[in-house]
Motif scaffolding. Structure first.
Motif, PDB file in Angstrom:
ATOM      1  N   LEU A 176       5.290  -2.042  -0.221  1.00 25.69           N
ATOM      2  CA  LEU A 176       4.471  -2.204   0.990  1.00 25.69           C
ATOM      3  C   LEU A 176       5.246  -2.907   2.098  1.00 25.69           C
ATOM      4  CD1 LEU A 176       0.929  -3.083  -0.442  1.00 25.69           C
ATOM      5  CD2 LEU A 176       1.636  -0.971   0.688  1.00 25.69           C
ATOM      6  N   LEU A 177       6.066  -3.909   1.732  1.00 22.28           N
ATOM      7  CA  LEU A 177       6.894  -4.581   2.743  1.00 22.28           C
ATOM      8  C   LEU A 177       7.872  -3.590   3.369  1.00 22.28           C
ATOM      9  CD1 LEU A 177       7.693  -8.003   1.001  1.00 22.28           C
ATOM     10  CD2 LEU A 177       6.174  -7.614   2.946  1.00 22.28           C
ATOM     11  N   ALA A 178       8.357  -2.644   2.562  1.00 24.22           N
ATOM     12  CA  ALA A 178       9.293  -1.639   3.073  1.00 24.22           C
ATOM     13  C   ALA A 178       8.625  -0.700   4.070  1.00 24.22           C
ATOM     14  CB  ALA A 178       9.878  -0.838   1.913  1.00 24.22           C
ATOM     15  N   THR A 179       7.290  -0.573   4.004  1.00 28.86           N
ATOM     16  CA  THR A 179       6.578   0.296   4.956  1.00 28.86           C
ATOM     17  C   THR A 179       6.159  -0.468   6.211  1.00 28.86           C
ATOM     18  OG1 THR A 179       4.382  -0.132   3.988  1.00 28.86           O
ATOM     19  CG2 THR A 179       5.670   1.680   3.049  1.00 28.86           C
ATOM     20  N   GLY A 180       6.458  -1.786   6.265  1.00 25.55           N
ATOM     21  CA  GLY A 180       6.159  -2.556   7.469  1.00 25.55           C
ATOM     22  C   GLY A 180       4.905  -3.411   7.396  1.00 25.55           C
TER      23      GLY A 180
END
Length: 371
Positions: A176-180
């Motif tokens: 989820l962090l990788a999706t912003g």
């Protein structure tokens, strides 16, 4: 095992299963825990919440256990622990310091009459009334596997790995962090809720399909912040793949199960293959048992290492848990507390006060003296 009138005429024993993430609590001979609460304590000095087993010294652990038990007795169960009998469900390879500190808090601070420590894997099988099984416990911080044959735990074949619900939640957070998504939105409770509500285990065929179409994305609302985050379909189906990852260590869940069976003598292997029992909160995810069975059968048929060691046509079979898998071990403790084992096998207050020590199966002196 029969119920004995003498046991149930008294106040029913209190049954506790204190896990790394959640604690199950209730009374013996009941079919469900009265409560399932986070294994956390609120510090009286600062008012902050911390994990029960997050401690620096033994005395700090003792104070936290006393506070935690106080909350259980006087807020949740609404009973006085004085002169009560207790059943404690524990991991047989759990830390001795935690076991000793828990016993000291119960006997010295709360003045209980007796404590019966029961091993989680063995007592889970008692809920099925079967003596043999391969018990796979997918917990919060680790996955443990214990073969049991004719009511005896095969210690030498015990296996454990550090993947469990926590590892799945960390993978959800990473993706989820990788999706912003902002990190402050992804609190532990939100991550757990996303895992429970949106994630699943892929089927065997779909997991190894090259050009598969992702399942639909899910919009997830966070009440505290009035925020809505999008859970990608690829995340929903991929986070549990860490249980089945292929690597040179051969330490995925299917490999771990097969290695545990191989570490048992040849004459018990078929019985274990046909009696796998998956328990723990991590076992409640949709699709897990079907995928696990397919992975095991695939390894048996296509991996030369296992094909040459398992003989004959073997079919993996799984037991279905009675009730929910997350409190199966507690339910076993509840059954145990309703039998005469609570009278004959418990550590009494008088025995404990002689040397303030809990007899341990791994202690040669305790076994030599029949402790």
């Amino acid at each position: 095992m029969p119920l004995y009138e003498s046991v149930m005429q008294e106040k029913p024993p209190i049954v506790l299963d204190i896990g790394n993430a959640y604690t199950k609590l209730g009374f013996a001979a009941e079919s469900h825990p009265r409560k399932i609460i986070p294994t956390e304590v609120v510090l009286t000095t600062t008012g902050k919440t911390k994990l029960l087993f997050d401690y620096a010294t033994t005395e700090e652990l003792y104070d936290q256990i006393v506070d935690f038990l106080q909350t259980i007795f006087f807020k949740h169960l609404l009973v006085s622990p004085k002169e009560r009998k207790f059943v404690i469900v524990e991991n047989i390879f759990g830390q001795t310091i935690i076991r000793e500190t828990l016993a000291r808090a119960l006997f010295i601070h709360f003045d209980v009459s007796s404590v019966l420590f029961v091993p989680a894997h063995l007592i889970s099988l008692s809920t099925l009334a079967v003596p043999t099984g391969l018990v796979v416990d997918i917990g919060y911080s680790e996955t443990t596997i214990m073969p049991v044959f004719s009511g005896v735990q095969i210690m030498s074949a015990f296996k454990d790995q550090s993947y469990g619900s926590r590892a799945v939640e960390e993978e959800i957070k990473r993706q989820l962090l990788a999706t912003g998504v902002k990190e402050q939105l992804l609190t532990p409770s939100v991550l757990e809720d996303i895992k429970v509500r949106t994630c699943f285990v892929n089927s065997f065929e779909r997991a190894y399909k090259e050009d598969r179409q992702s399942p639909p994305d899910v919009e997830y609302g966070i009440c505290d912040d009035d925020a809505v985050i999008s859970i990608p379909g690829s995340l929903r189906e991929s986070v549990y793949e860490l249980l089945f990852e292929q690597n040179n260590e051969r330490d995925s869940l299917p490999h771990l199960i097969l290695r545990a069976i191989l570490d048992c003598s040849m004459d018990v292997r078929r019985a274990l293959v046909e009696s796998i029992f998956v328990i723990g909160g991590g076992a409640m995810v949709p699709g897990l048992l079907a995928r696990l069975k397919q992975e095991l059968q695939h390894l048996l048929a296509n991996d030369d290492y296992y094909a040459t060691r398992f003989h004959g046509q073997l079919q993996f079979k799984f037991y279905q848990a009675i009730g929910k898998q997350n409190f199966t071990a507690w339910l076993g403790g509840s059954l145990c507390g309703a039998t005469d084992l609570i009278q004959t096998r418990s550590l009494t207050k008088d025995s404990y006060l002689k040397n303030e020590h809990v007899p341990d199966w791994s202690n040669l002196c305790d076994n030599r003296h029949g402790g």
